[in-house]
Design a protein around this motif. Structure first.
Motif, PDB file in Angstrom:
ATOM      1  N   MET A   1       0.815  -1.201   0.000  1.00 56.37           N
ATOM      2  CA  MET A   1       0.000   0.000   0.000  1.00 56.37           C
ATOM      3  C   MET A   1       0.855   1.260   0.000  1.00 56.37           C
ATOM      4  SD  MET A   1      -3.126   1.071   2.488  1.00 56.37           S
ATOM      5  CE  MET A   1      -2.137   1.853   3.723  1.00 56.37           C
ATOM      6  N   CYS A   2       2.009   1.214   0.704  1.00 54.64           N
ATOM      7  CA  CYS A   2       2.906   2.369   0.712  1.00 54.64           C
ATOM      8  C   CYS A   2       3.337   2.737  -0.700  1.00 54.64           C
ATOM      9  CB  CYS A   2       4.137   2.067   1.567  1.00 54.64           C
ATOM     10  SG  CYS A   2       3.840   2.128   3.346  1.00 54.64           S
ATOM     11  N   GLY A   3       3.632   1.699  -1.507  1.00 56.11           N
ATOM     12  CA  GLY A   3       4.093   1.954  -2.863  1.00 56.11           C
ATOM     13  C   GLY A   3       3.052   2.660  -3.703  1.00 56.11           C
ATOM     14  N   VAL A   4       1.785   2.271  -3.567  1.00 53.14           N
ATOM     15  CA  VAL A   4       0.711   2.903  -4.332  1.00 53.14           C
ATOM     16  C   VAL A   4       0.565   4.368  -3.921  1.00 53.14           C
ATOM     17  CG1 VAL A   4      -1.749   2.847  -4.865  1.00 53.14           C
ATOM     18  CG2 VAL A   4      -0.486   0.708  -4.596  1.00 53.14           C
ATOM     19  N   PHE A   5       0.557   4.614  -2.619  1.00 51.20           N
ATOM     20  CA  PHE A   5       0.407   5.984  -2.140  1.00 51.20           C
ATOM     21  C   PHE A   5       1.577   6.848  -2.578  1.00 51.20           C
ATOM     22  CE2 PHE A   5       1.488   9.120   1.164  1.00 51.20           C
ATOM     23  CZ  PHE A   5       0.381   9.957   1.041  1.00 51.20           C
ATOM     24  N   VAL A   6       2.795   6.351  -2.449  1.00 50.43           N
ATOM     25  CA  VAL A   6       3.975   7.128  -2.819  1.00 50.43           C
ATOM     26  C   VAL A   6       3.961   7.450  -4.308  1.00 50.43           C
ATOM     27  CG1 VAL A   6       6.483   7.015  -3.075  1.00 50.43           C
ATOM     28  CG2 VAL A   6       5.424   6.339  -0.925  1.00 50.43           C
ATOM     29  N   ALA A   7       3.639   6.450  -5.147  1.00 51.09           N
ATOM     30  CA  ALA A   7       3.618   6.677  -6.590  1.00 51.09           C
ATOM     31  C   ALA A   7       2.562   7.701  -6.983  1.00 51.09           C
ATOM     32  CB  ALA A   7       3.363   5.350  -7.319  1.00 51.09           C
ATOM     33  N   ALA A   8       1.365   7.562  -6.411  1.00 52.35           N
ATOM     34  CA  ALA A   8       0.277   8.481  -6.754  1.00 52.35           C
ATOM     35  C   ALA A   8       0.579   9.898  -6.290  1.00 52.35           C
ATOM     36  CB  ALA A   8      -1.022   7.981  -6.133  1.00 52.35           C
ATOM     37  N   ASN A   9       1.031  10.035  -5.055  1.00 54.22           N
ATOM     38  CA  ASN A   9       1.322  11.363  -4.517  1.00 54.22           C
ATOM     39  C   ASN A   9       2.518  11.987  -5.222  1.00 54.22           C
ATOM     40  OD1 ASN A   9       0.373  13.302  -2.745  1.00 54.22           O
ATOM     41  ND2 ASN A   9       1.805  12.748  -1.125  1.00 54.22           N
ATOM     42  N   PHE A  10       3.469  11.153  -5.607  1.00 51.22           N
ATOM     43  CA  PHE A  10       4.648  11.644  -6.323  1.00 51.22           C
ATOM     44  C   PHE A  10       4.236  12.316  -7.631  1.00 51.22           C
ATOM     45  CE2 PHE A  10       8.497  11.582  -8.784  1.00 51.22           C
ATOM     46  CZ  PHE A  10       9.511  11.701  -7.862  1.00 51.22           C
ATOM     47  N   MET A  11       3.364  11.661  -8.387  1.00 49.40           N
ATOM     48  CA  MET A  11       2.909  12.227  -9.656  1.00 49.40           C
ATOM     49  C   MET A  11       2.181  13.544  -9.438  1.00 49.40           C
ATOM     50  SD  MET A  11       1.558   9.116 -12.046  1.00 49.40           S
ATOM     51  CE  MET A  11       0.174   8.769 -10.947  1.00 49.40           C
ATOM     52  N   ALA A  12       1.276  13.571  -8.464  1.00 51.48           N
ATOM     53  CA  ALA A  12       0.458  14.765  -8.239  1.00 51.48           C
ATOM     54  C   ALA A  12       1.322  15.956  -7.824  1.00 51.48           C
ATOM     55  CB  ALA A  12      -0.601  14.485  -7.184  1.00 51.48           C
ATOM     56  N   ILE A  13       2.316  15.724  -6.957  1.00 51.01           N
ATOM     57  CA  ILE A  13       3.163  16.827  -6.488  1.00 51.01           C
ATOM     58  C   ILE A  13       4.124  17.269  -7.589  1.00 51.01           C
ATOM     59  CG2 ILE A  13       4.962  17.465  -4.851  1.00 51.01           C
ATOM     60  CD1 ILE A  13       3.633  15.693  -2.793  1.00 51.01           C
ATOM     61  N   MET A  14       4.730  16.308  -8.297  1.00 52.33           N
ATOM     62  CA  MET A  14       5.693  16.663  -9.338  1.00 52.33           C
ATOM     63  C   MET A  14       5.032  17.445 -10.465  1.00 52.33           C
ATOM     64  SD  MET A  14       8.445  14.241 -11.350  1.00 52.33           S
ATOM     65  CE  MET A  14       7.213  13.421 -12.377  1.00 52.33           C
ATOM     66  N   ASP A  15       3.742  17.173 -10.713  1.00 52.47           N
ATOM     67  CA  ASP A  15       3.065  17.857 -11.802  1.00 52.47           C
ATOM     68  C   ASP A  15       2.904  19.351 -11.549  1.00 52.47           C
ATOM     69  OD1 ASP A  15       2.349  15.881 -13.881  1.00 52.47           O
ATOM     70  OD2 ASP A  15       0.642  17.217 -14.174  1.00 52.47           O
TER      71      ASP A  15
ATOM     72  N   LEU B   1      -2.044   1.629 -10.597  1.00 51.44           N
ATOM     73  CA  LEU B   1      -3.427   1.165 -10.703  1.00 51.44           C
ATOM     74  C   LEU B   1      -3.516  -0.343 -10.598  1.00 51.44           C
ATOM     75  CD1 LEU B   1      -5.032   3.403 -13.479  1.00 51.44           C
ATOM     76  CD2 LEU B   1      -5.993   2.956 -11.210  1.00 51.44           C
ATOM     77  N   LEU B   2      -2.676  -1.050 -11.337  1.00 49.37           N
ATOM     78  CA  LEU B   2      -2.711  -2.510 -11.322  1.00 49.37           C
ATOM     79  C   LEU B   2      -2.346  -3.048  -9.942  1.00 49.37           C
ATOM     80  CD1 LEU B   2      -1.008  -3.264 -14.768  1.00 49.37           C
ATOM     81  CD2 LEU B   2      -3.444  -3.422 -14.193  1.00 49.37           C
ATOM     82  N   PHE B   3      -1.310  -2.492  -9.364  1.00 44.37           N
ATOM     83  CA  PHE B   3      -0.882  -2.944  -8.046  1.00 44.37           C
ATOM     84  C   PHE B   3      -1.929  -2.594  -6.996  1.00 44.37           C
ATOM     85  CE2 PHE B   3       1.888  -2.640  -4.210  1.00 44.37           C
ATOM     86  CZ  PHE B   3       2.358  -3.944  -4.231  1.00 44.37           C
ATOM     87  N   GLY B   4      -2.496  -1.393  -7.101  1.00 42.31           N
ATOM     88  CA  GLY B   4      -3.509  -0.967  -6.140  1.00 42.31           C
ATOM     89  C   GLY B   4      -4.760  -1.811  -6.215  1.00 42.31           C
ATOM     90  N   ALA B   5      -5.190  -2.154  -7.428  1.00 45.74           N
ATOM     91  CA  ALA B   5      -6.383  -2.994  -7.579  1.00 45.74           C
ATOM     92  C   ALA B   5      -6.172  -4.364  -6.974  1.00 45.74           C
ATOM     93  CB  ALA B   5      -6.743  -3.110  -9.055  1.00 45.74           C
ATOM     94  N   ALA B   6      -4.916  -4.809  -6.937  1.00 47.23           N
ATOM     95  CA  ALA B   6      -4.635  -6.147  -6.418  1.00 47.23           C
ATOM     96  C   ALA B   6      -4.463  -6.181  -4.909  1.00 47.23           C
ATOM     97  CB  ALA B   6      -3.368  -6.692  -7.086  1.00 47.23           C
TER      98      ALA B   6
END
Length: 477
Positions: free
Chosen positions: A1-15, A168-173
């Motif tokens: 779960m940490c990986g999904v949150f970090v990846a998602a938040n990383f994209m939103a902040i970097m954008d 998305l794939l990892f989070g859905a799983a």
């Protein structure tokens, strides 16, 4: 779960930073002057602001898992659409969609993290949570400049696709679900007051350095936004089903840490805005090399995120926050001195120390903020935290930009004097944060840890989509 949150938040902040370096190339492709490209960032920022307040309601209504995956899907699809935009109008519309997804990602993801990890393990989780906050703002200009120079501006959006699809794939799983309290009725007045007020304030702060603080385009949205946010407080306290349960701010520890984070976030984002401009204007750095000179800040924050869990129990969050705020103030004062006698070899360690100091404060404050917040109010607390973070960042950039814009003509001696005054002002904000940190109670933090000690070390894992009940009952009447 940490990986999904970090990846998602990383994209939103970097954008929020990666697109800035691509604006000149976008303007050339669309035959638009640089001054006409502000809608690309303003659309993203306003949509982000509008949907941060609604994130808690959506998590309560549909569950955190579905809300997080939907937001991640929307952000990823919008990134692909941005890369294919054929006009400025289309790009602006797609950036608005990106902002909607980004506004939901951080609060919902943080809520899931806090509810998955008990109090005793949250400091370990902070080592991962700090990653996007530390690296994304500094990496954005570096990566964006390299992509624009070696490929095209389209790649500043396409770079989100592999990260988004994998998340998305990892989070859905693997993502569990944390059901909310239920939200039978949407609080329309609360949504208008919170989303509209925050969006108006951020719009005013973002454009104030260019438009001027006395212009109608700044004053009208600023005064209107503040009035909306002021009206939000009595409305939400009386509402039967509030958009944001503001009673979470009655918790002294949560309220105090937010007051500490406000000037720190403003100063930090102000420095990240001002420092590259100082390098390019006074020292002649190009965009890529100024970004590389800023990047040690991220390494310093990552170092702090590893150190805080080891020092937390022995030193206490209050001392760590005070040292972090005071250390950041000293480093920013040193940056002000460097504007008079710049030395390239001093720049890199200075930014590393700034990141380490701010990281000490951020990691300690964010952990202390939630130790006494009941799980049922976590969504409201994370929503308020993200509203404060966006406002603080916009204010810091507006303050730094306004000082440099107004002082350069007055000084008549170039930008060094204006940069020095701006750095000293930001250092005063850091020092103010250190003083406010003295009000944080180490005793309350220790009591919360002691109370959590008999609980299991980790929330019981569940199959994806299965509900994870809260450990404590809903405190709302």
């Amino acid at each position: 779960m940490c990986g999904v949150f970090v990846a998602a938040n990383f994209m939103a902040i970097m954008d929020t930073t990666i697109v800035n370096v691509a604006l000149p190339a976008i303007g050339r492709d669309f035959a638009v002057d640089t001054s006409g490209l502000s809608s690309v960032n303003v659309g993203y920022l306003v949509a982000l602001a509008v949907f941060i307040p609604v994130s808690g309601w959506l998590g309560n209504r549909f569950g955190t898992r579905r809300t997080a995956l939907a937001a991640l899907l929307l952000f990823t699809v919008a990134s692909a659409l941005c890369a294919t935009a054929g006009s400025l109008e289309a790009l602006t519309a797609y950036r608005v969609l990106q902002g909607v997804g980004g506004g939901l990602l951080a609060p919902v993801g943080m809520t899931m993290m806090l509810r998955a990890f008990p109090v005793a393990e949250r400091l370990r989780a902070q080592q991962y949570v700090m990653l996007p906050t530390a690296v994304a703002p500094a990496l954005g200009p570096v990566l964006g400049g390299w992509l624009v120079d070696t490929a095209s501006w389209h790649w500043v959006f396409l770079v989100n696709l592999p990260v988004g699809v994998l998340a998305l794939l990892f989070g859905a799983a693997v993502l569990p679900d944390f059901p909310g309290l239920g939200a039978p009725r949407f609080d329309v007045p609360g949504f208008v007051l919170a989303g509209g007020g925050l969006a108006a304030v951020l719009y005013a702060l973002t454009g104030a350095p260019d438009r001027g603080w006395g212009s109608a385009d700044t004053l009208v949205p600023l005064v209107g936004g503040v009035a909306f946010l002021a009206a939000l407080v009595p409305w939400e306290l009386r509402a039967g089903h509030p958009m944001i349960d503001l009673r979470v701010a009655e918790d002294h520890l949560f309220r105090t840490t937010q007051l500490v984070l406000l000037p720190t976030g403003a100063a930090f984002m102000g420095v990240l805005y001002l420092y590259p401009q100082f390098l390019q204007t006074d020292l002649g750095y190009d965009a890529l090399h100024s970004g590389l000179a800023t990047f040690p800040e991220a390494l310093g924050m990552l170092t702090a995120s590893q150190v805080v869990p080891r020092l937390h129990d022995r030193v206490g969050p209050r001392r760590l926050m005070v040292v972090g705020g005071a250390g950041a103030a000293l480093v920013v004062v040193f940056l002000a001195i460097l504007t008079t006698a710049p030395h390239p070899l001093a720049l890199y360690p200075s930014m590393y120390l700034l990141g380490a100091s701010v990281g000490l404060l951020f990691a300690s404050a964010q952990n202390a903020a939630f130790v006494t917040v009941p799980p049922a109010r976590t969504a409201d607390a994370t929503t308020l935290l993200n509203m404060q973070r966006q406002t603080a960042g916009a204010f810091g950039v507006a303050l730094a930009g306004t000082l440099t814009a107004s002082l350069v003509p007055a000084a008549g001696t170039g930008t060094a004097h204006a940069d020095r005054i701006a750095f000293l002002t930001l250092a005063a904000l850091c020092l103010g944060a250190a003083v406010l940190a003295l009000r944080v109670s180490d005793r309350r933090v220790r009591e919360a840890y002691d109370a959590a000690a008999p609980r299991p070390a980790r929330a019981e894992p569940v199959r994806p989509g299965r509900a994870v009940p809260d450990a404590e009952p809903d405190p709302r009447p």
